[in-house]
Design an enzyme around this catalytic site. Structure first.
Site, PDB file in Angstrom:
ATOM      1  N   LYS A 209       0.864  -1.192   0.000  1.00 27.33           N
ATOM      2  CA  LYS A 209       0.000   0.000   0.000  1.00 27.33           C
ATOM      3  C   LYS A 209       0.895   1.235   0.000  1.00 27.33           C
ATOM      4  O   LYS A 209       1.720   1.424   0.898  1.00 27.33           O
ATOM      5  CB  LYS A 209      -0.907  -0.009   1.231  1.00 27.33           C
ATOM      6  CG  LYS A 209      -1.727   1.267   1.345  1.00 27.33           C
ATOM      7  CD  LYS A 209      -2.792   1.173   2.417  1.00 27.33           C
ATOM      8  CE  LYS A 209      -3.479   2.509   2.596  1.00 27.33           C
ATOM      9  NZ  LYS A 209      -4.528   2.467   3.610  1.00 27.33           N
ATOM     10  N   LYS A 262      -2.204  -1.579  -3.805  1.00 26.17           N
ATOM     11  CA  LYS A 262      -3.054  -0.388  -3.761  1.00 26.17           C
ATOM     12  C   LYS A 262      -2.209   0.868  -3.842  1.00 26.17           C
ATOM     13  O   LYS A 262      -1.227   0.947  -3.111  1.00 26.17           O
ATOM     14  CB  LYS A 262      -3.836  -0.414  -2.451  1.00 26.17           C
ATOM     15  CG  LYS A 262      -4.686   0.792  -2.231  1.00 26.17           C
ATOM     16  CD  LYS A 262      -5.317   0.744  -0.859  1.00 26.17           C
ATOM     17  CE  LYS A 262      -5.966   2.095  -0.598  1.00 26.17           C
ATOM     18  NZ  LYS A 262      -6.314   2.280   0.766  1.00 26.17           N
TER      19      LYS A 262
HETATM   20  C1  PBG Z   1      -7.520   3.540   5.502  1.00 23.94           C
HETATM   21  C2  PBG Z   1      -7.758   3.448   4.039  1.00 23.94           C
HETATM   22  C3  PBG Z   1      -7.559   4.412   3.035  1.00 23.94           C
HETATM   23  C4  PBG Z   1      -8.078   3.877   1.854  1.00 23.94           C
HETATM   24  C5  PBG Z   1      -8.534   2.598   2.150  1.00 23.94           C
HETATM   25  N1  PBG Z   1      -8.317   2.348   3.511  1.00 23.94           N
HETATM   26  C6  PBG Z   1      -7.024   5.771   3.112  1.00 23.94           C
HETATM   27  C7  PBG Z   1      -5.632   6.008   3.503  1.00 23.94           C
HETATM   28  O1  PBG Z   1      -4.824   5.093   3.681  1.00 23.94           O
HETATM   29  O2  PBG Z   1      -5.309   7.198   3.676  1.00 23.94           O
HETATM   30  C8  PBG Z   1      -8.125   4.577   0.529  1.00 23.94           C
HETATM   31  C9  PBG Z   1      -9.180   4.071  -0.414  1.00 23.94           C
HETATM   32  C10 PBG Z   1      -9.471   4.957  -1.561  1.00 23.94           C
HETATM   33  O3  PBG Z   1      -8.805   5.993  -1.800  1.00 23.94           O
HETATM   34  O4  PBG Z   1     -10.423   4.638  -2.280  1.00 23.94           O
HETATM   35  N2  PBG Z   1      -6.219   3.485   5.928  1.00 23.94           N
END
Ligand code: PBG
Length: 340
Positions: A209, A262
């Site tokens: 991520k 992601k």
């Molecule tokens: C929570 C999380 C996030 C997303 C999914 N889970 C935001 C982040 O990490 O700041 C992003 C999902 C999206 O942008 O559609 N940590």
């Protein structure tokens, strides 16, 4: 033989063999369908949902057209639609009534996600419910873990994530998806789930991520923008590929059942590289900013939303993803029913 390309006088001058013609297999829709290498199907899709307190709430998120905040009563109706569309799973994000420094709302048994899971599983038990495990929507500072002197603590956060995972499982969650990016959280969550007898609850790890600007609309929707600093001390540097393999390998060693990359579109090389090192189910998250770009261009009449979305989703499957989390899932399910 001297016969190659016969019938075309000029072809005889070509210094290469013209026997093979790539266009032969593209000459009709039926042929193209028959030789298609990648198939996008509705069962590859996972639909994200945002749940908020209250009753009768269905309010559109401004930066994400056609995506809504739902209160539990209407969320349950939405889930019925998702199930009827043939989409196998939803992933739930909660906006709690109150936030505090320790993110208490994330792991309280009557938290917003816990209540929502119970309601969905009683109304539509066949629909798989994945829960996002993270503290950022629940902490007053908006970081994904406990914060001390401006630093997001790793090891001290693990018990809270584990507690969140167990409370989700106890509410009936089918799959636990930690997105916090703390080190060792998969091991901590696996151990806690096992100790609570949830031996068969799988973990979908947000393994690779990245610290991405494409999460902007989500943070607005989830009200989870960090109050100070950014997430770069725990989420990955977008410039790194090799590091993603290290993250994936360690999460698999710690007990992850499924792996996520992601965001999706700027990271297709990462999807491909991860595909090549694991046979575990591979998920990618087509995130909020990626969705917003398509929606904005489509609203301006610059892109054909249906064709572009199906092309992007197919591209993610071709890159190696088995499953795609996408805000376009409901639309795509409709489009796939009459797409050729
Ligand atoms: C929570 C999380 C996030 C997303 C999914 N889970 C935001 C982040 O990490 O700041 C992003 C999902 C999206 O942008 O559609 N940590």
């Amino acid at each position: 033989m001297g016969q190659k390309g016969k019938g075309f006088a000029s072809m005889n001058q070509f210094p290469f063999d013209t026997t093979s013609r790539a266009r032969r297999l593209r000459s009709s829709a039926a042929l193209r369908t028959m030789v298609r290498e990648t198939v996008l199907s509705v069962s590859d899709l996972i639909y994200p949902l945002f749940v908020v307190p209250g009753k009768g709430v269905r309010s559109e998120i401004p930066s994400m057209p056609d995506v809504f905040h739902h209160s539990i009563d209407l969320l349950v109706e939405e889930c019925r639609k998702v199930l009827d569309a043939g989409i196998p799973a939803v992933i739930l994000f909660g906006l709690p009534e109150y936030k505090d420094e320790r993110g208490t709302g994330a792991y309280s048994d009557d938290g917003i996600v816990q209540q929502a899971v119970r309601s969905i599983k009683s109304a539509t038990p066949e629909l798989l419910v994945i829960t996002d495990v993270c503290l950022c929507e629940y902490t007053s500072h908006g970081h994904c873990g406990l914060v001390e002197h401006g630093e997001t603590l790793n090891d001290a956060t693990l018990p809270l994530l584990a507690q969140t995972a167990v409370s989700h499982a106890r509410s009936g969650a089918d799959i636990i998806a930690p997105s916090d990016m703390m080190d060792f959280r998969i091991a901590a969550i696996r151990q806690a789930l096992d100790e609570a007898s949830f031996l068969n609850t799988p973990i979908l790890s947000y393994a690779a991520k990245y610290a991405s600007a494409f999460y902007g609309p989500f943070r607005e929707a989830a009200q989870s923008t960090p109050a100070f600093g950014d997430r770069r001390t725990y989420q990955m540097d977008p410039a790194n590929l090799r590091e993603s393999l290290k993250e994936v390998t360690s999460d698999i060693d710690e007990g992850a059942d499924m792996i996520m990359v992601k965001p999706a579109l700027a990271y297709m090389d990462v999807i491909r590289a991860v595909r090549e090192i694991t046979d575990l189910p591979l998920v990618t998250y087509n995130v909020s900013g990626e969705y917003a770009m398509v929606k904005a261009a489509a609203a301006n009449g610059w892109l054909d939303e249906r064709l572009v979305t199906l092309e992007l989703l197919t591209g993610l499957r071709r890159a190696g993803a088995d499953l795609i989390i996408t805000y376009h899932a409901l639309d795509a399910s409709r489009w796939l029913r009459n797409f050729s």
